[in-house]
Structures are given as C-alpha cells and as structure tokens.
Design an enzyme around this catalytic site. Structure first.
Site, PDB file in Angstrom:
ATOM      1  N   ASP A  63      44.052  17.622  73.185  1.00  0.00           N
ATOM      2  CA  ASP A  63      45.482  17.793  72.951  1.00  0.00           C
ATOM      3  C   ASP A  63      45.724  18.626  71.701  1.00  0.00           C
ATOM      4  OD1 ASP A  63      48.181  17.475  73.387  1.00  0.00           O
ATOM      5  OD2 ASP A  63      48.294  15.509  72.445  1.00  0.00           O
ATOM      6  N   ASN A 111      50.498  17.869  84.683  1.00  0.00           N
ATOM      7  CA  ASN A 111      50.619  19.189  84.054  1.00  0.00           C
ATOM      8  C   ASN A 111      51.283  20.225  84.947  1.00  0.00           C
ATOM      9  OD1 ASN A 111      47.520  18.998  82.117  1.00  0.00           O
ATOM     10  ND2 ASN A 111      49.627  18.491  81.540  1.00  0.00           N
TER      11      ASN A 111
END
Length: 243
Positions: free
Chosen positions: A23, A71
């Site tokens: 991340d 996503n």
C-alpha cells in the site's frame, strides 16, 4: 473430526510464509507531484527488491497482494496501467524466476482478466511449476470473502454428491478447500503505508498470523525494511491460544 492444533514455533524462529499488503503507491507519487502511474512503477521495483531479499532472508513463501477484487472500482485508466505493469513484470522477470528456481503461484479470480494476460500467467506458472526453491504467490483479482465462499460452495457440492460426510468438515478440511491449501500456514502479514486493516486479504489464513503495520510507503520498502520486519516477528511469542 477435531482440527489439528498449530504448534507454536520456537522464539526467534524465522517465518516460513510472509504476506504483504503493498500500500502507498499513490501517496508516494502525490508527495512528489507525480502521476499515480509513477508510484505504481516504483511499486513494481519494490516487488523486485523485496522478492530477491525474501530469498536471501530464507522466506519459503512470499505472498503479495497485487490487485484486489475491489480494485476494479478505480478509474479505468489506472486499472489499464496496472495490468500493463503486470504484463511487463511477467515478461521481464520470468527468466530470473526460472533461473533462481522460484515457483510462481497466482491466487484469486485471475482467469477473469484479459485473455492475453491469462495466457501469460498460465505460461509463467507452467514454466516454474517444477521449481524446488521458494514460492512467490501473487494475489490477483483476489478477495478473501469470495475465496471463503467458494470453498464453502465446493464443500457443500461434495457433500451433496456424497463425496464427503458433512460431519467431517472441520477447520483442516475447510483450509484444504482454499487457494492456499498446499502452502505453509501464514506466519507474518505486513501492511505498508501506515493503514491498519486487512482489506479483504487472507482473512482465514491470518487467524493466527502476526500482524505488522509499518509507516513505510510501498515504493520505499526494501531489503532493510523487510529484515527489520522479520526482526520484530522474531521478538514476538506465538502461543496459538496456549501458554
């Protein structure tokens, strides 16, 4: 059938299976007034660094959360860029994986990706299938809740068809229906960038894993950061409910 209890490793033992939620690519780029794709490109470089470092540090399995089933909600251009980076990674890294004896695994609903990418993944997985070294697992179009639901559905269908007795479905049986069934138990799950959530990643597998949240943005994660994470893991005591 009773589930087999996991045995706590000796204090200071190295983890066999490490997973990372990668991340911070976007924030890395934003801090430098760069487009998000620049952060993703640097994130791929971090994958290369960390994969090599994991081998040096003796990690048996490294699982990387590359693209979640959620996503797809990102802008189409960003998704397209991410898939392009994945193609480039597979094309550029396959020979090194083969040469180093690394087995590539992919988990998630990756067959829903574009046909050319599916073909590349099939080829890479087949080329490394007989490797005897460490395993690199890439989670693509992956969601843990979908994985758990699929496992439950599979066991229900087997029970319906008489292949298994519902009474025999225990934790070990259920784990055997997951995508990670032939991998060692997850020991350490790392999330970069300071966020402290699992984001639908390896929810079943993380039940007794050690969790480590680090402030480092993924593009800045390197061998030294990984080594420090392993050092922190080594200082923890894992009891699995015992004393």
């Amino acid at each position: 059938m009773a589930a087999r209890a996991q045995t706590a490793p000796e204090a200071g033992a190295a983890p066999r299976h490490v997973a990372i939620i990668m991340d911070g690519n976007g924030r890395w780029a934003k801090a430098r007034f760069l487009p998000r794709i620049a952060g993703h490109k640097q994130g791929v470089e971090a994958v290369r660094r960390v994969s090599r470092a994991a081998r040096t540090l003796g990690i048996e399995v490294l699982t990387l959360y590359a693209f979640s089933s959620e996503n797809w909600r990102r802008p189409a251009e960003e998704v397209r860029d991410l898939m392009g980076l994945l193609r480039n990674f597979l094309a550029s890294e396959l020979e090194e994986l083969v040469g180093e004896g690394i087995r590539l695994r992919v988990i998630g609903d990756w067959r829903a990706l574009s046909p050319d990418l599916v073909a590349m993944i099939d080829h890479a997985v087949a080329r490394t299938a007989e490797a005897s070294g460490p395993t690199l697992v890439i989670a693509l179009n992956y969601g843990a809740q979908a994985e758990i639901a699929a496992a439950a559905r599979n066991l229900a269908e087997q029970a319906r068809d008489g292949a298994i007795d519902p009474a025999d479905i225990d934790e070990a049986c259920f784990a055997g229906a997951l995508a990670t069934r032939d991998l060692p138990p997850l020991d350490l799950l790392i999330r970069t960038s300071g966020e402290q959530r699992l984001s639908n990643f390896l929810l079943w597998q993380a039940a007794y894993a050690e969790l480590l949240f680090v402030d480092t943005l993924w593009p800045d994660f390197d061998a030294a950061t990984l080594a420090e994470a392993l050092a922190q893991y080594g200082r923890r005591q894992r009891r699995f409910g015992g004393l």
